[in-house]
Design a protein around this motif. Sequence first.
Motif, short mmCIF file in Angstrom:
data_model
loop_
_atom_site.label_atom_id
_atom_site.label_comp_id
_atom_site.label_asym_id
_atom_site.label_seq_id
_atom_site.Cartn_x
_atom_site.Cartn_y
_atom_site.Cartn_z
N PHE A 177 0.80 -1.22 0.00
CA PHE A 177 0.00 0.00 0.00
C PHE A 177 0.84 1.28 0.00
CE2 PHE A 177 -3.29 -2.63 2.53
CZ PHE A 177 -3.62 -3.31 1.38
N ASN A 178 2.13 1.16 0.30
CA ASN A 178 2.96 2.38 0.34
C ASN A 178 4.21 2.25 -0.51
OD1 ASN A 178 4.38 0.63 1.95
ND2 ASN A 178 4.14 1.80 3.83
N SER A 179 4.13 1.43 -1.56
CA SER A 179 5.24 1.32 -2.49
C SER A 179 5.44 2.67 -3.18
CB SER A 179 4.97 0.24 -3.53
OG SER A 179 5.88 0.34 -4.62
N PRO A 180 6.68 3.16 -3.27
CA PRO A 180 6.91 4.46 -3.93
C PRO A 180 6.63 4.43 -5.43
CG PRO A 180 8.99 3.35 -3.42
CD PRO A 180 7.92 2.56 -2.75
N ASP A 181 6.52 3.24 -6.01
CA ASP A 181 6.28 3.13 -7.45
C ASP A 181 4.81 2.96 -7.81
OD1 ASP A 181 9.05 3.23 -8.20
OD2 ASP A 181 9.24 1.22 -7.38
N ALA A 182 3.95 2.71 -6.83
CA ALA A 182 2.53 2.51 -7.12
C ALA A 182 1.85 3.86 -7.38
CB ALA A 182 1.85 1.81 -5.94
N THR A 183 0.71 3.80 -8.05
CA THR A 183 -0.09 5.00 -8.31
C THR A 183 -0.90 5.36 -7.07
OG1 THR A 183 -0.27 4.39 -10.64
CG2 THR A 183 -1.83 6.01 -9.82
N GLU A 242 -5.81 -3.11 7.28
CA GLU A 242 -4.61 -2.28 7.19
C GLU A 242 -4.81 -1.05 6.31
OE1 GLU A 242 -3.32 -6.17 8.70
OE2 GLU A 242 -4.65 -5.56 7.07
N LEU A 243 -5.91 -0.98 5.55
CA LEU A 243 -6.18 0.21 4.73
C LEU A 243 -6.79 1.35 5.55
CD1 LEU A 243 -7.43 -1.43 1.42
CD2 LEU A 243 -5.48 0.12 1.67
N LYS A 244 -7.18 1.07 6.78
CA LYS A 244 -7.69 2.13 7.65
C LYS A 244 -6.53 3.05 8.02
CE LYS A 244 -9.84 3.00 12.17
NZ LYS A 244 -10.76 4.02 11.66
N GLY A 245 -6.63 4.30 7.61
CA GLY A 245 -5.59 5.26 7.91
C GLY A 245 -4.31 5.10 7.10
N ALA A 246 -4.35 4.30 6.03
CA ALA A 246 -3.14 4.05 5.24
C ALA A 246 -2.80 5.19 4.30
CB ALA A 246 -3.30 2.76 4.44
N GLY A 247 -3.76 6.09 4.03
CA GLY A 247 -3.55 7.15 3.07
C GLY A 247 -2.84 8.36 3.65
N TYR A 271 3.15 -0.67 -11.43
CA TYR A 271 2.15 0.12 -12.14
C TYR A 271 0.79 -0.55 -12.17
CZ TYR A 271 4.00 -2.94 -15.86
OH TYR A 271 4.44 -4.02 -16.60
N LEU A 272 0.70 -1.79 -11.67
CA LEU A 272 -0.59 -2.48 -11.57
C LEU A 272 -1.15 -2.41 -10.16
CD1 LEU A 272 -0.01 -5.57 -13.89
CD2 LEU A 272 -1.26 -3.47 -14.39
N VAL A 273 -0.77 -1.39 -9.42
CA VAL A 273 -1.30 -1.11 -8.09
C VAL A 273 -1.77 0.35 -8.07
CG1 VAL A 273 -0.86 -1.02 -5.61
CG2 VAL A 273 0.27 -2.76 -7.01
N ASN A 274 -3.01 0.58 -7.70
CA ASN A 274 -3.54 1.94 -7.60
C ASN A 274 -4.22 2.12 -6.26
OD1 ASN A 274 -4.43 4.53 -8.11
ND2 ASN A 274 -6.11 3.92 -9.43
N ARG A 275 -3.68 3.01 -5.44
CA ARG A 275 -4.29 3.33 -4.14
C ARG A 275 -5.05 4.63 -4.24
NH1 ARG A 275 -0.17 5.00 -0.03
NH2 ARG A 275 -1.15 7.06 -0.02
N VAL A 276 -6.26 4.65 -3.70
CA VAL A 276 -7.08 5.86 -3.68
C VAL A 276 -7.35 6.22 -2.23
CG1 VAL A 276 -9.26 6.94 -4.39
CG2 VAL A 276 -8.17 5.23 -5.88
N ASP A 277 -6.94 7.41 -1.82
CA ASP A 277 -7.11 7.87 -0.45
C ASP A 277 -8.43 8.65 -0.29
OD1 ASP A 277 -4.63 6.81 0.00
OD2 ASP A 277 -3.56 8.73 -0.07
#
Length: 295
Positions: free
Chosen positions: A139-145, A227-232, A287-293
């Motif tokens: 969830f916090n990879s520097p290369d993910a979107t 783990e996505l709670k507060g991950a953004g 590039y196949l990971v997209n996180r939306v906060d």
Amino acid sequence: MANSHVMLEARDLKAIDKTIYQAPQQTLLARSLIKPYTDIPQGATSYRYYVSRSFGKAKLADERSNDIPMVDTDLTPVDQSLFRIEVGATWTDEELQQAHLAGFTPNLTKIATAARAIAEKENQIVFLGDDTKGIKGLFNSPDATVTTNDAGPFSKITDSGAIVEVIRKARKALTLINGFANIKPVLGLAPNAYEELNRRYSDYDSRSIMAVLQANGWFSDIVSIPELKGAGDGGKDSLVIFDNQPDTMQVAIGTEMTRSQEEIVNFWTHRIALYERLGGIILRRPYLVNRVDNV
């Protein structure tokens, strides 16, 4: 004077091993979504994998063409250390004696709790990494979107269609990539956002938002990930859409969860330690990971 210690019996150890195997199964969400990679030699202190940050494109050519386009021209090696997760459980002489006199195995709640603790730590590291070890997670990879939902958390969006649209646009970031138009990624959401998907879609459609998403057939799985709670950014809840195929990502396991031999400490206390060697997430196609906060 003869040694007065009672020892863990063979049946005790068998019950402990069974508990180690069974206890974390409900907790190992990361492994249920992402396949493990175990081809790491025993004793290795690190492993290497390659990250692809671009993708190749084919072209039409005649038989005598000598300028064939090459793929994987941007592969970067990543060396990741392996580390131990460990925790223990103890029993006193008296606890063992009482259990054996009654014909029971000793209290296995302790070992189940220890096994679950290791499983929960594994989840946390795979998803969020560990700053103290310099490890980044899924969830916090520097290369993910990473994008932000400007419309606000799902709980404040009254139009169910708008929620579906946020998710559709997030998925589009993956399906528009050349060669991945037909993938069915995983949709993971913070628990509160996940529960909002159970809301009735509209006054004219009694289905839930979840049912509408499932009917669209966009995702292979829709799951709640604590783990996505507060991950953004700014501690906002997030959702993440990712391709979970092994070519894209795996969980690096150096040694599966196992136990040590029985050890006697403090004269009358029996201890067994559990440990696992883990390398975190192997993210070959970030590039196949997209996180939306802010969901």
